[in-house]
Scaffold this active site. Structure first.
Site, mmCIF file in Angstrom:
data_model
loop_
_atom_site.group_PDB
_atom_site.id
_atom_site.type_symbol
_atom_site.label_atom_id
_atom_site.label_comp_id
_atom_site.label_asym_id
_atom_site.label_seq_id
_atom_site.Cartn_x
_atom_site.Cartn_y
_atom_site.Cartn_z
ATOM 1 N N HIS A 143 -1.923 5.452 3.647
ATOM 2 C CA HIS A 143 -0.544 5.470 3.137
ATOM 3 C C HIS A 143 -0.194 6.761 2.408
ATOM 4 O O HIS A 143 0.971 6.977 2.062
ATOM 5 C CB HIS A 143 -0.292 4.297 2.185
ATOM 6 C CG HIS A 143 -0.423 2.959 2.829
ATOM 7 N ND1 HIS A 143 0.255 2.624 3.989
ATOM 8 C CD2 HIS A 143 -1.160 1.866 2.501
ATOM 9 C CE1 HIS A 143 -0.068 1.382 4.334
ATOM 10 N NE2 HIS A 143 -0.923 0.911 3.451
ATOM 11 N N ASP A 180 -5.337 -0.685 10.896
ATOM 12 C CA ASP A 180 -5.106 -1.404 9.639
ATOM 13 C C ASP A 180 -3.807 -2.201 9.829
ATOM 14 O O ASP A 180 -2.885 -1.745 10.520
ATOM 15 C CB ASP A 180 -4.965 -0.401 8.497
ATOM 16 C CG ASP A 180 -4.800 -1.070 7.141
ATOM 17 O OD1 ASP A 180 -5.787 -1.111 6.380
ATOM 18 O OD2 ASP A 180 -3.677 -1.542 6.843
ATOM 19 N N HIS A 182 -1.414 -2.717 7.947
ATOM 20 C CA HIS A 182 -0.231 -2.063 7.371
ATOM 21 C C HIS A 182 0.076 -0.782 8.147
ATOM 22 O O HIS A 182 -0.801 -0.218 8.804
ATOM 23 C CB HIS A 182 -0.489 -1.759 5.893
ATOM 24 C CG HIS A 182 -0.847 -2.988 5.100
ATOM 25 N ND1 HIS A 182 -2.150 -3.299 4.758
ATOM 26 C CD2 HIS A 182 -0.072 -3.992 4.629
ATOM 27 C CE1 HIS A 182 -2.158 -4.449 4.086
ATOM 28 N NE2 HIS A 182 -0.917 -4.891 4.000
ATOM 29 N N ASP A 268 -7.709 -5.871 7.685
ATOM 30 C CA ASP A 268 -6.769 -6.758 7.020
ATOM 31 C C ASP A 268 -5.824 -7.460 8.004
ATOM 32 O O ASP A 268 -4.925 -8.182 7.578
ATOM 33 C CB ASP A 268 -5.993 -6.039 5.904
ATOM 34 C CG ASP A 268 -5.577 -4.633 6.260
ATOM 35 O OD1 ASP A 268 -5.680 -4.261 7.455
ATOM 36 O OD2 ASP A 268 -5.134 -3.896 5.357
HETATM 37 N N1 6DK Z 1 2.463 -4.167 -2.322
HETATM 38 C C1 6DK Z 1 -3.968 -0.749 2.931
HETATM 39 O O1 6DK Z 1 -4.664 -1.894 3.302
HETATM 40 C C2 6DK Z 1 -3.211 -0.945 1.630
HETATM 41 O O2 6DK Z 1 -3.104 -0.475 3.996
HETATM 42 C C3 6DK Z 1 -2.231 -2.077 1.655
HETATM 43 C C4 6DK Z 1 -1.382 -2.101 0.423
HETATM 44 C C5 6DK Z 1 -0.535 -3.337 0.456
HETATM 45 C C6 6DK Z 1 0.254 -3.502 -0.756
HETATM 46 C C7 6DK Z 1 0.945 -4.786 -0.566
HETATM 47 C C8 6DK Z 1 2.198 -4.934 -1.224
HETATM 48 C C9 6DK Z 1 3.558 -4.166 -3.111
HETATM 49 C C10 6DK Z 1 4.644 -4.944 -2.833
HETATM 50 C C11 6DK Z 1 5.739 -4.925 -3.671
HETATM 51 C C12 6DK Z 1 5.740 -4.135 -4.793
HETATM 52 C C13 6DK Z 1 4.642 -3.352 -5.054
HETATM 53 C C14 6DK Z 1 3.568 -3.386 -4.225
HETATM 54 F F1 6DK Z 1 -4.343 1.479 2.472
HETATM 55 C C15 6DK Z 1 -4.970 0.378 2.751
HETATM 56 F F2 6DK Z 1 -5.791 0.087 1.784
HETATM 57 F F3 6DK Z 1 -5.657 0.552 3.839
HETATM 58 O O3 6DK Z 1 2.916 -5.749 -0.729
HETATM 59 ZN ZN ZN Z 2 -3.895 -2.312 5.057
#
Ligand code: 6DK
Ligand code: ZN
Length: 370
Positions: A143, A180, A182, A268
């Site tokens: 990310h 992944d 996401h 995930d």
């Molecule tokens: N966060 C990843 O697995 C990281 O891709 C995933 C991060 C997910 C966060 C989920 C989420 C919010 C929502 C709302 C407000 C704040 C945060 F990068 C990797 F680790 F690989 O919904």
């Molecule tokens: Zn992820």
């Protein structure tokens, strides 16, 4: 030559704070928790399963080493790098960039070790000391954009390895394939206007970041066509992933003809993950790995580097990762996925019409890649 493997004890020391979706906040009644989603134990447990199963003996250890400032700055701007280093010296550490991704004091060093692990794996594969490699790094990276981190990611490990391969090792074309669950927004944004790095992301539609990664995001200018997104509706499992790889991801790689493939490998999308709603089992990840190994053999002499991203089930991530690394090494430890009796009865084996339609919507993108 064998399969390279990167793990460093410090990857197990990543401090993700005490919040559910961090940080904990009493004013919102968000309680502190000892095992936040991104707790490093999940990755350490994967490493320990690789060791305890006997698979580790069949792998070639690759030492991570710290990425240099120059390595990081091939992808990130100086302001981002300097901010991470500065916050890392704060008494309780800092945040990657979105206010929900805390890292502990000294955390910049582990982030540089994660980028260094991805680089070391790519170098070993390109130089030919191993055939392929698995970099079990932490913190994750996919990310992180040029000027900011988010979603637990500080530096974009896979993009840094891709840039190192191109600019230091002289590799011409690199493909990044991100499974992944996401969206792989980091590499997409970093290579948005470039045609020398293909970025393919298979993800749950609108999971994270919000509204990121629709099938219509395709890159710009020279880079138009070289960002490929395959968003999937929630609920899909082995069948839709098998179909997405067979009909879009693999044809995209055949069209692009990369000299190196880097995979951003998260677990995930699994049946047991708390942060998404897909249903892939360990045998589904094995299928993905096998398709990737086959296409790498076909287009780039088998040069395939997997870089660890997410995965939040401390129970199930180890078995998914074990099966992937077994496939890469061409070794079977003889240990079954211990959760198979539980996860095998819950679906995901039949390709449903709406899942097929989502993948088919991405299939025409392949014809613009050359
Ligand atoms: N966060 C990843 O697995 C990281 O891709 C995933 C991060 C997910 C966060 C989920 C989420 C919010 C929502 C709302 C407000 C704040 C945060 F990068 C990797 F680790 F690989 O919904
Ligand atoms: Zn992820």
């Amino acid at each position: 030559t064998g399969t390279g493997y990167v793990w460093d004890t410090q990857y197990g020391w990543v401090d993700t704070g005490t919040g559910g979706l961090s940080p904990a906040d009493a004013t919102k009644l968000l309680q502190p928790i000892a095992h936040p989603f991104a707790h490093p134990d999940t990755k350490r447990r994967l490493h320990e399963l690789i060791s305890a199963s006997g698979l580790l003996k069949h792998l070639e250890p690759i030492e991570a080493g710290l990425a240099s400032e120059e390595d990081i700055l091939r992808v990130h701007d100086r302001a981002h790098f300097d901010r991470i280093v500065a916050e890392s010296a704060w008494p309780k550490g800092g945040d990657a960039g979105d206010g929900h991704s805390p890292f502990g004091k000294g955390g910049h060093q582990i982030a540089m070790l994660a980028a260094g692990g991805a680089i070391a794996a790519a170098r070993a594969v390109v130089e030919g000391s191993v055939k392929n490699a698995y970099a079990l790094v932490n913190p994750p990276g996919h990310h992180a954009e040029r000027d900011r981190g988010m979603g637990f990611c500080i530096f974009n490990n896979a993009a840094i390895a891709a840039s190192y391969a191109r600019e230091v090792l002289g590799v011409q074309k690199v493909a990044i394939v991100d499974w992944d669950v996401h969206h792989g927004n980091g590499a997409e944004r970093i290579f948005w206007k470039r045609s020398d790095v293909l970025n393919v992301s298979v993800h749950q539609e609108n999971c994270f970041p919000a509204y990121s990664g629709p099938v219509t995001s395709r890159g710009e200018g020279e880079g138009f066509g070289y960002s490929v997104n395959i968003p999937l509706p929630p609920g899909g499992g082995n069948a839709v992933y098998e179909y997405a790889f067979r009909t879009v991801v693999i044809p995209a790689l055949r069209a692009f003809q990369p000299d190196l493939i880097i995979a951003a490998s998260g677990y995930d999308a699994s049946m047991m993950d708390p942060l998404a709603r897909m249903m892939v089992r360990s045998d589904g990840y094995e299928n993905i790995a096998q398709q990737m190994l086959d296409v790498a053999d076909e287009v780039c002499g088998g040069r395939l580097v997997l870089v660890q991203e997410g995965g939040y089930s401390p129970y199930y991530v180890p078995f998914c990762g074990l099966k992937v690394v077994e496939r890469m090494a061409g070794v079977s430890t003889g240990f079954d996925d211990a959760y198979f009796p539980i996860v095998s009865t819950k679906g995901g084996d039949v390709l449903l019409d709406h899942e097929k339609a989502a993948v088919d919507a991405a299939a025409p993108l392949v014809s613009d890649i050359r």
